[in-house]
Motif scaffolding. Structure first.
Motif, PDB file in Angstrom:
ATOM      1  N   HIS A  80     -25.854  42.871   1.857  1.00  0.00           N
ATOM      2  CA  HIS A  80     -25.500  44.185   2.417  1.00  0.00           C
ATOM      3  C   HIS A  80     -24.774  45.038   1.379  1.00  0.00           C
ATOM      4  N   HIS A  82     -24.682  49.436  -0.239  1.00  0.00           N
ATOM      5  CA  HIS A  82     -25.177  50.827  -0.190  1.00  0.00           C
ATOM      6  C   HIS A  82     -25.218  51.347  -1.621  1.00  0.00           C
ATOM      7  N   HIS A 235     -25.395  48.171  11.018  1.00  0.00           N
ATOM      8  CA  HIS A 235     -24.007  47.690  11.104  1.00  0.00           C
ATOM      9  C   HIS A 235     -23.697  47.283  12.546  1.00  0.00           C
ATOM     10  N   HIS A 274     -21.354  42.878   9.036  1.00  0.00           N
ATOM     11  CA  HIS A 274     -19.979  42.719   9.520  1.00  0.00           C
ATOM     12  C   HIS A 274     -19.860  41.783  10.731  1.00  0.00           C
ATOM     13  N   ASP A 325     -21.025  45.168   0.420  1.00  0.00           N
ATOM     14  CA  ASP A 325     -20.807  46.416   1.153  1.00  0.00           C
ATOM     15  C   ASP A 325     -20.129  47.497   0.309  1.00  0.00           C
TER      16      ASP A 325
HETATM   17 ZN    ZN Z   1     -22.301  48.920   5.089  1.00  0.00          ZN
END
Ligand code: ZN
Ligand code: GUN
Length: 444
Positions: A80, A82, A235, A274, A325
């Motif tokens: 995960h 971005h 998420h 998460h 993340d």
């Molecule tokens: Zn994220």
């Protein structure tokens, strides 16, 4: 003519999750060679064994590299991250929802420009490589250009990467919003162009329940159904305020996960980032549907989201991988992320053994992505994406490792004081990809 290479050195890879096993049984979950050799043919693992057993099979046609004072492991898998947020990492003072509004959305708005996105994608993928991450499940932004730029870059580097256009039709700035119809059309076009090209795969990417209407979540389901093999990433239950918001937006849902469940978005290729505040019922559903959680300890600490309950996830048989993340996470290094994972579990009273951390970053990640037959381990036929982790990367590491008496101790040291410097070499399909030099970002 086949292309043959051999890498000699200390080698570790996992066959199963060591967390359920105690004592000597844990040794059934991994293979470790003090002096091993990994034979690679045309970018795939051909053989793995003790050097003394395989030395005679390394012919004159085979290039042999001997890595010493370090450990060869499968490439790390970030489940995960971005990529457009790399430039707003380390933004001060907010928890999730205000952090999104204040820093994330303005930053993501720049990615409607392909050329801008391309520069950041190049930078991001160079940084991943320097950190030993060879596969990642990646959020782009809501602009198709951001996905094009990412996949163009990953394809030219022959990487195994998964990425998708963010679906977001409400509760965000206008310039980031799509509609159920435009989000569907753009995702479909991207899937048709990119999914299965080289080693690239597509992930349908509703950002999270608060930014997608029911109508849009229904289109996410439709995309998955119409294109078997694509992923779903989103998420889930990261922050208490977020959870309350979801309850208000979806009063008919029993819990947060149920919003996605009602839209049939759970499954073997669904990865939920998460899951910090999950009820047992939610964990149970994740387990029985074969869904995965991306455990993102660095982000959870940075945003003050909470302490992920790894024990609960395991009890329900949920696949778990590690995620950085970034930009809520504070590093692209999965070694640094292991350190944060250890700290979060310490605060829960559950010290995480380093064997488990290395499992999560390799085979655990591969299982989370339904790719355990392809990456994350050195079984015959797997793609030879791997790292050489240098025990002597820093003077501190050299000293501390010299005081270790076992593999477990050395792994723990790497996981606590290791970082990008520890990654002495990264290999993609058997080829060394760089000298781990500084990544240069030009003209920005
Ligand atoms: Zn994220
Ligand atoms: N929830 C929705 N969007 C995001 C994001 O970009 N980062 C994190 N950490 N959580 C999110």
């Amino acid at each position: 003519m086949s292309n043959r290479k051999a890498y000699r050195g200390e080698i570790l890879h996992f066959l199963d999750d060591p967390s359920g096993c105690v004592g000597s049984k844990a040794q059934d979950c991994y293979q470790h060679f003090d002096d091993g050799v990994l034979l690679i043919e045309n970018g795939l693992v051909a053989k793995l064994g003790h050097y003394t057993d395989l030395a005679s099979e390394i012919g004159d046609d085979t290039e042999l590299v001997h890595y010493q004072n370090g450990l060869i492991t499968p490439g790390f898998i970030d489940t995960h991250v971005h990529y457009p947020q790399i430039e707003m990492i380390a933004s001060f003072g907010e928890q999730l929802l205000s952090w999104l509004e204040r820093y994330t959305f303005p930053s993501e708005a720049q990615f409607s420009d392909y050329n801008y996105a391309k520069k950041i994608a190049e930078f991001f993928l160079s940084e991943l490589q320097r950190n030993g991450t060879t596969t990642a499940l990646v959020f782009a932004t809501s602009h198709p250009e951001s996905v094009e730029a990412f996949f163009d870059t990953a394809l030219s580097r022959k990487l195994r990467m998964i990425c998708g256009k963010v679906l977001m039709d409400r509760n965000a700035p206008q310039e980031l919003l799509d509609t159920p119809q435009s989000g569907y059309q753009q995702s479909k076009a991207l899937i048709e162009k990119w999914h299965g090209r080289g080693r690239l795969q597509y992930a349908v990417t509703p950002r999270f329940a608060p930014t997608s209407s029911d109508a849009q979540l229904a289109t996410a389901r439709r995309l998955i159904k119409e294109h078997p093999g694509v992923y779903l990433q989103t998420h889930l239950s990261e922050n208490q305020q977020e959870i309350e918001w979801v309850q208000n937006l979806f009063p008919d849902s029993e819990n947060y996960l149920d919003v996605y469940d009602k839209h049939q978005l759970l499954g073997r290729r669904s990865v939920f980032a998460h899951g910090v505040h999950l009820h047992d019922q939610e964990c149970k559903r994740l387990g029985e549907t074969g869904s995965s959680i991306a455990f993102c300890p660095s982000s959870n600490l940075f945003l003050g989201s909470g302490l992920f309950n790894l024990t609960q996830a395991r009890e329900h048989g949920v696949n778990v991988g590690l995620g950085t993340d970034v930009g809520a996470g504070t590093s692209l290094s999965l070694l640094s992320t292991m350190c944060d994972a250890y700290k979060t579990q310490q605060l829960r009273g559950d010290p995480l053994p380093a064997l488990s951390s290395f499992y999560l970053a390799t085979l655990g990640g591969a299982r989370s992505l339904d790719l355990e037959n392809t990456i994350g381990n050195f079984s015959i036929g797997c793609e030879a994406d791997f790292n050489f982790l240098d025990y002597q990367a820093t003077e501190l590491s050299r000293l501390r490792i010299s005081r270790c008496n076992s593999l477990e101790e050395r792994l723990f040291v790497l996981s606590i004081i290791g970082d990008d410097r520890t990654v002495g070499a990264t290999h993609i399909m058997g080829e060394r990809v760089n000298e781990q030099k500084k990544t240069v970002l030009e003209n920005l």
